[in-house]
Design a protein around this motif. Structure first.
Motif, PDB file in Angstrom:
ATOM      1  N   SER A 273       0.849  -1.190   0.000  1.00 13.51           N
ATOM      2  CA  SER A 273       0.000   0.000   0.000  1.00 13.51           C
ATOM      3  C   SER A 273       0.890   1.247   0.000  1.00 13.51           C
ATOM      4  O   SER A 273       2.104   1.171  -0.096  1.00 13.51           O
ATOM      5  N   ASN A 274       0.246   2.395   0.137  1.00 14.11           N
ATOM      6  CA  ASN A 274       1.024   3.633   0.225  1.00 14.11           C
ATOM      7  C   ASN A 274       1.459   3.936   1.641  1.00 14.11           C
ATOM      8  O   ASN A 274       1.935   5.028   1.939  1.00 14.11           O
ATOM      9  N   ASP A 275       1.271   2.957   2.547  1.00 15.97           N
ATOM     10  CA  ASP A 275       1.681   3.175   3.930  1.00 15.97           C
ATOM     11  C   ASP A 275       3.186   3.367   4.014  1.00 15.97           C
ATOM     12  O   ASP A 275       3.929   2.918   3.142  1.00 15.97           O
ATOM     13  N   PRO A 276       3.626   4.055   5.076  1.00 13.39           N
ATOM     14  CA  PRO A 276       5.066   4.324   5.200  1.00 13.39           C
ATOM     15  C   PRO A 276       5.874   3.041   5.371  1.00 13.39           C
ATOM     16  O   PRO A 276       5.344   2.022   5.822  1.00 13.39           O
ATOM     17  N   PRO A 277       7.167   3.100   5.007  1.00 14.96           N
ATOM     18  CA  PRO A 277       8.029   1.925   5.175  1.00 14.96           C
ATOM     19  C   PRO A 277       8.112   1.501   6.635  1.00 14.96           C
ATOM     20  O   PRO A 277       7.912   2.310   7.542  1.00 14.96           O
ATOM     21  N   ARG A 278       8.372   0.233   6.858  1.00 15.76           N
ATOM     22  CA  ARG A 278       8.531  -0.300   8.210  1.00 15.76           C
ATOM     23  C   ARG A 278      10.012  -0.556   8.458  1.00 15.76           C
ATOM     24  O   ARG A 278      10.705  -1.151   7.626  1.00 15.76           O
ATOM     25  N   LEU A 279      10.473  -0.124   9.608  1.00 17.43           N
ATOM     26  CA  LEU A 279      11.861  -0.342  10.023  1.00 17.43           C
ATOM     27  C   LEU A 279      11.851  -1.421  11.097  1.00 17.43           C
ATOM     28  O   LEU A 279      11.199  -1.264  12.138  1.00 17.43           O
ATOM     29  N   ILE A 280      12.561  -2.497  10.855  1.00 15.85           N
ATOM     30  CA  ILE A 280      12.593  -3.618  11.799  1.00 15.85           C
ATOM     31  C   ILE A 280      14.043  -3.767  12.256  1.00 15.85           C
ATOM     32  O   ILE A 280      14.878  -4.354  11.550  1.00 15.85           O
ATOM     33  N   ILE A 281      14.347  -3.189  13.429  1.00 16.45           N
ATOM     34  CA  ILE A 281      15.740  -3.218  13.893  1.00 16.45           C
ATOM     35  C   ILE A 281      15.928  -4.031  15.168  1.00 16.45           C
ATOM     36  O   ILE A 281      17.035  -4.457  15.452  1.00 16.45           O
ATOM     37  N   LEU A 282      14.858  -4.239  15.928  1.00 15.22           N
ATOM     38  CA  LEU A 282      14.992  -5.030  17.163  1.00 15.22           C
ATOM     39  C   LEU A 282      14.612  -6.479  16.854  1.00 15.22           C
ATOM     40  O   LEU A 282      13.620  -6.733  16.176  1.00 15.22           O
ATOM     41  N   SER A 283      15.408  -7.423  17.357  1.00 17.42           N
ATOM     42  CA  SER A 283      15.108  -8.818  17.028  1.00 17.42           C
ATOM     43  C   SER A 283      13.729  -9.202  17.559  1.00 17.42           C
ATOM     44  O   SER A 283      13.041 -10.026  16.975  1.00 17.42           O
ATOM     45  N   SER A 284      13.304  -8.545  18.660  1.00 20.79           N
ATOM     46  CA  SER A 284      11.971  -8.857  19.195  1.00 20.79           C
ATOM     47  C   SER A 284      10.861  -8.388  18.249  1.00 20.79           C
ATOM     48  O   SER A 284       9.727  -8.841  18.348  1.00 20.79           O
ATOM     49  N   ASP A 285      11.192  -7.459  17.334  1.00 22.47           N
ATOM     50  CA  ASP A 285      10.189  -6.984  16.373  1.00 22.47           C
ATOM     51  C   ASP A 285      10.005  -7.933  15.195  1.00 22.47           C
ATOM     52  O   ASP A 285       9.025  -7.835  14.461  1.00 22.47           O
ATOM     53  N   ASP A 286      10.978  -8.822  14.982  1.00 28.17           N
ATOM     54  CA  ASP A 286      10.934  -9.674  13.782  1.00 28.17           C
ATOM     55  C   ASP A 286      10.123 -10.916  14.094  1.00 28.17           C
ATOM     56  O   ASP A 286      10.600 -12.042  14.015  1.00 28.17           O
ATOM     57  N   ASP A 287       8.855 -10.669  14.420  1.00 32.93           N
ATOM     58  CA  ASP A 287       7.959 -11.709  14.913  1.00 32.93           C
ATOM     59  C   ASP A 287       7.125 -12.198  13.737  1.00 32.93           C
ATOM     60  O   ASP A 287       6.291 -11.466  13.202  1.00 32.93           O
ATOM     61  N   SER A 288       7.348 -13.461  13.337  1.00 28.77           N
ATOM     62  CA  SER A 288       6.693 -13.962  12.125  1.00 28.77           C
ATOM     63  C   SER A 288       5.182 -14.081  12.291  1.00 28.77           C
ATOM     64  O   SER A 288       4.467 -14.263  11.303  1.00 28.77           O
ATOM     65  N   SER A 289       4.678 -13.959  13.538  1.00 26.42           N
ATOM     66  CA  SER A 289       3.220 -14.004  13.709  1.00 26.42           C
ATOM     67  C   SER A 289       2.575 -12.657  13.356  1.00 26.42           C
ATOM     68  O   SER A 289       1.351 -12.555  13.269  1.00 26.42           O
ATOM     69  N   ILE A 290       3.403 -11.628  13.164  1.00 23.68           N
ATOM     70  CA  ILE A 290       2.895 -10.300  12.783  1.00 23.68           C
ATOM     71  C   ILE A 290       3.100 -10.133  11.284  1.00 23.68           C
ATOM     72  O   ILE A 290       4.171 -10.433  10.768  1.00 23.68           O
ATOM     73  N   PRO A 291       2.054  -9.673  10.551  1.00 26.18           N
ATOM     74  CA  PRO A 291       2.229  -9.472   9.107  1.00 26.18           C
ATOM     75  C   PRO A 291       3.379  -8.486   8.846  1.00 26.18           C
ATOM     76  O   PRO A 291       3.562  -7.534   9.612  1.00 26.18           O
ATOM     77  N   LEU A 292       4.134  -8.720   7.769  1.00 21.01           N
ATOM     78  CA  LEU A 292       5.277  -7.853   7.445  1.00 21.01           C
ATOM     79  C   LEU A 292       4.882  -6.385   7.429  1.00 21.01           C
ATOM     80  O   LEU A 292       5.630  -5.523   7.899  1.00 21.01           O
ATOM     81  N   ASP A 293       3.694  -6.096   6.879  1.00 21.21           N
ATOM     82  CA  ASP A 293       3.277  -4.695   6.748  1.00 21.21           C
ATOM     83  C   ASP A 293       3.051  -4.011   8.101  1.00 21.21           C
ATOM     84  O   ASP A 293       2.882  -2.787   8.157  1.00 21.21           O
ATOM     85  N   LYS A 294       2.991  -4.817   9.189  1.00 20.42           N
ATOM     86  CA  LYS A 294       2.748  -4.249  10.521  1.00 20.42           C
ATOM     87  C   LYS A 294       3.959  -4.435  11.439  1.00 20.42           C
ATOM     88  O   LYS A 294       3.931  -4.019  12.600  1.00 20.42           O
ATOM     89  N   ARG A 295       5.002  -5.078  10.945  1.00 19.77           N
ATOM     90  CA  ARG A 295       6.132  -5.410  11.812  1.00 19.77           C
ATOM     91  C   ARG A 295       7.014  -4.180  12.061  1.00 19.77           C
ATOM     92  O   ARG A 295       7.072  -3.280  11.223  1.00 19.77           O
ATOM     93  N   GLY A 296       7.691  -4.147  13.201  1.00 16.65           N
ATOM     94  CA  GLY A 296       8.603  -3.042  13.497  1.00 16.65           C
ATOM     95  C   GLY A 296       7.843  -1.736  13.664  1.00 16.65           C
ATOM     96  O   GLY A 296       6.751  -1.717  14.207  1.00 16.65           O
ATOM     97  N   ARG A 297       8.428  -0.658  13.165  1.00 17.25           N
ATOM     98  CA  ARG A 297       7.758   0.637  13.339  1.00 17.25           C
ATOM     99  C   ARG A 297       7.697   1.373  12.004  1.00 17.25           C
ATOM    100  O   ARG A 297       8.594   1.222  11.167  1.00 17.25           O
ATOM    101  N   PRO A 298       6.613   2.171  11.822  1.00 16.81           N
ATOM    102  CA  PRO A 298       6.543   2.973  10.595  1.00 16.81           C
ATOM    103  C   PRO A 298       7.568   4.109  10.686  1.00 16.81           C
ATOM    104  O   PRO A 298       7.755   4.690  11.753  1.00 16.81           O
TER     105      PRO A 298
END
Lengths: 383, 383
Positions: A34-59
């Motif tokens: 979508s046109n949503d902002p990019p997601r930055l995934i820098i903490l290993s705790s954020d790389d949670d495969s149960s969360i959709p990629l588009d919602k992982r980490g922080r915008p």
């Protein structure tokens, strides 16, 4: 007019963002369909495969890479100078072959950005520091390079870049923490060049510390960021102290993020535990132990930022540092933006720190001015 | 004369020591073949099979179980009243069947010890608190009992024991931390009976937090005790806060060991992270998040001991607590004895805390008196 210097403010240059975009493991950047902002995934705790990629980490938005947004943020908050630094996780994750190339690229990019902005805001070079916006920078180091000599060379090269004022570093060092003896050439180079080391957390604590992964993530980022980050910094600098780094390199200058993590508060307990440790030679054991006290190191080698969000933390920081001369204002920009997305308002994360500084030293205008900018200008030779 | 009350002072009753002697896994007591003192092995990091049993853990002497030694320590340091508590790890390691029996046994033993000592030091019951040595106690709870109702019953039974003044508890709760909803009946009983909960660390942090087992043990106990313990307390109480325990039980009274671990210093950062947490309902997420602020909880529900070994920590504690009325003197006896083994000298671990209290509030005799004993007498209804 009071000079205001922000010594804790990060950038992810476009080249670095693009490098993260090419990666699929932490740290990485993901662009949603979508046109949503990019997601930055820098903490290993954020790389949670149960969360959709588009919602992982922080915008993330342009405040992470666009220096004009940084300048607008500075103007809004009355900041004259920012000492920008690459944000975590720096280059820790790169292969040795890549690290050296990227350190030079990032540091040259930081230098060029500072030079360009400072020419633009003061073409004739005639205005005083408190009358304009200027940028300086902490460089980044290729710590995974094949040999410490490459790190040492980069520390020395940074002295030839006019806007560089020291280095930022995480807590893993060459991969085994900051009490690793293999770091001695790095400490020596930092001491010899009198380059300030800005020590900053990234890895936090293992999830088990918070009761496991599920317990950790139950409250979003609160536990890793509010408690894991400060403890990581405290552990790193305490390991340096216990290993005698400050005995061997007594002129090392370290700026600790987030007012030292928890070092000012725990300094007394650390010192008491050292004095009561049976394993140390001073108490009949066979381990060397540190020679200089925590208090001496705090008042000789350590500087603290004032990013602690309250008078309780600031009072401990000043008591531990021995005076307000070692405390430096910072913002942690672009992290902790207002969540309502309004662009035309002050950031509560910044105003909280301003208010805490005024409430802690409000009757002492000299101390307030020192913490807000005077100390940074003196220690980092800003002009 | 100033009344001095020690609210952080531990005992391992003989019956408890003998129970530990019968065990071969942590926690346990080992008697060396020689005439050397028994070894107490309570931290899992101490149970290192590469260390001979006779050297494992720490040597312990009568100060751990002999109440006459405690009384001599009190007299030496000018302490009038001690609120004794079973030391870590309490009854956490017992089977459910054993826990209930041992909680009653230990609590009855504490009551009997206090009654016996107080009769002996003031047979007629005519002397004021500051003119004699007296003992009171925090009880221990059977947290591994098969049902929380057994814990609740023990909390209620403690109110019938005249010298019991609350309970001491570790951070594991029923095994899953203090944000476990199954603890609600326990919080409710503590609130309803207005029993103070003394929250105390034992488990520290995983070795990985310090760079692994080898890195952790390199400096003896310094990292686990100086940093692991305070963080464990901070994490436990922050998880309670985040889970809304203080929203559901707004009259809960908690005394935090070691001046809150690091809570006073990190309170501002915790509050800022909560206000910026996207997962919380207040910020558009779907997790409840706490309703009351960290500051409000600190100034309503939380008491802090003054065992922090320096003015930096004390200043943060008082700033966070809002006044000196919530800060209480303690010693951590019998831990941190002088290492030179001389019996006839003051303990530096105690004098450091006395000096810090005087240096922090020295110009305010009322605050010094409050912290040294007045607050404890008021809050715990000592007489």
């Amino acid at each position: 007019m009071t000079l205001i210097v922000d010594i804790h403010t990060h950038v992810y240059p476009q080249s670095y963002m693009d490098m993260l975009r090419a990666r699929k493991t932490v740290p990485y950047v993901h662009d949603p369909q979508s046109n949503d902002p990019p997601r930055l995934i820098i903490l290993s705790s954020d790389d949670d495969s149960s969360i959709p990629l588009d919602k992982r980490g922080r915008p993330v938005d342009a405040s992470y890479w666009d220096i004009d947004v940084k300048l607008a943020f500075m103007r809004r908050h009355g900041i004259n100078s920012s000492v920008i630094s690459l944000a975590n996780p720096w280059l820790d994750f790169l292969t040795p072959a890549e690290a050296q190339i990227w350190a030079e690229r990032i540091n040259d990019d930081l230098e060029a950005t500072c030079a360009r902005v400072n020419r633009a805001t003061d073409p004739d070079g005639t205005r005083a520091l408190h009358e304009k916006e200027t940028l300086f920078a902490f460089g980044t180091l290729p710590l995974s390079a094949p040999s410490p000599s490459i790190v040492v060379n980069e520390i020395k090269r940074l002295k030839s870049l006019p806007h560089l004022r020291g280095v930022i570093m995480g807590t893993s060092g060459l991969g085994k923490g900051l009490d690793d003896e293999r770091l001695d050439p790095v400490w020596e180079a930092l001491q010899e060049t009198q380059s300030l080391l800005f020590l900053h957390p990234h890895y936090g604590l293992p999830d088990e510390a918070f009761g496991g992964a599920e317990a950790t993530s139950r409250y979003g980022h609160v536990l890793p960021l509010a408690l894991g980050f400060p403890l990581e910094t405290t552990i790193a600098v305490t390991r340096m102290l216990l290993a005698g780094v400050f005995d061997r390199f007594p002129r090392l200058m370290i700026l600790l993020a987030h007012s030292g993590g928890t070092l000012p508060f725990l300094a007394g307990r650390i010192e008491s535990c050292i004095l009561h440790e049976r394993n140390f030679i001073a108490n009949g054991g066979d381990v060397q132990g540190p020679k200089r006290s925590v208090w001496e190191v705090l008042q000789t080698n350590i500087y603290l930022d004032a990013v602690v969000y309250g008078t309780a933390g600031l009072k401990a920081a000043v008591a531990a540092a021995g005076s307000t001369d070692r405390l430096l204002f910072g913002t942690d920009h672009p992290f902790f933006p207002p969540l309502d997305g309004k662009e035309d308002e002050d950031w509560p994360s910044v105003t909280t720190n301003y208010k805490a500084i005024n409430a802690s030293f409000g009757d002492d205008a000299e101390s307030v001015a020192a913490v807000l900018g005077g100390n940074a200008a003196r220690i980092l030779d800003l002009k």
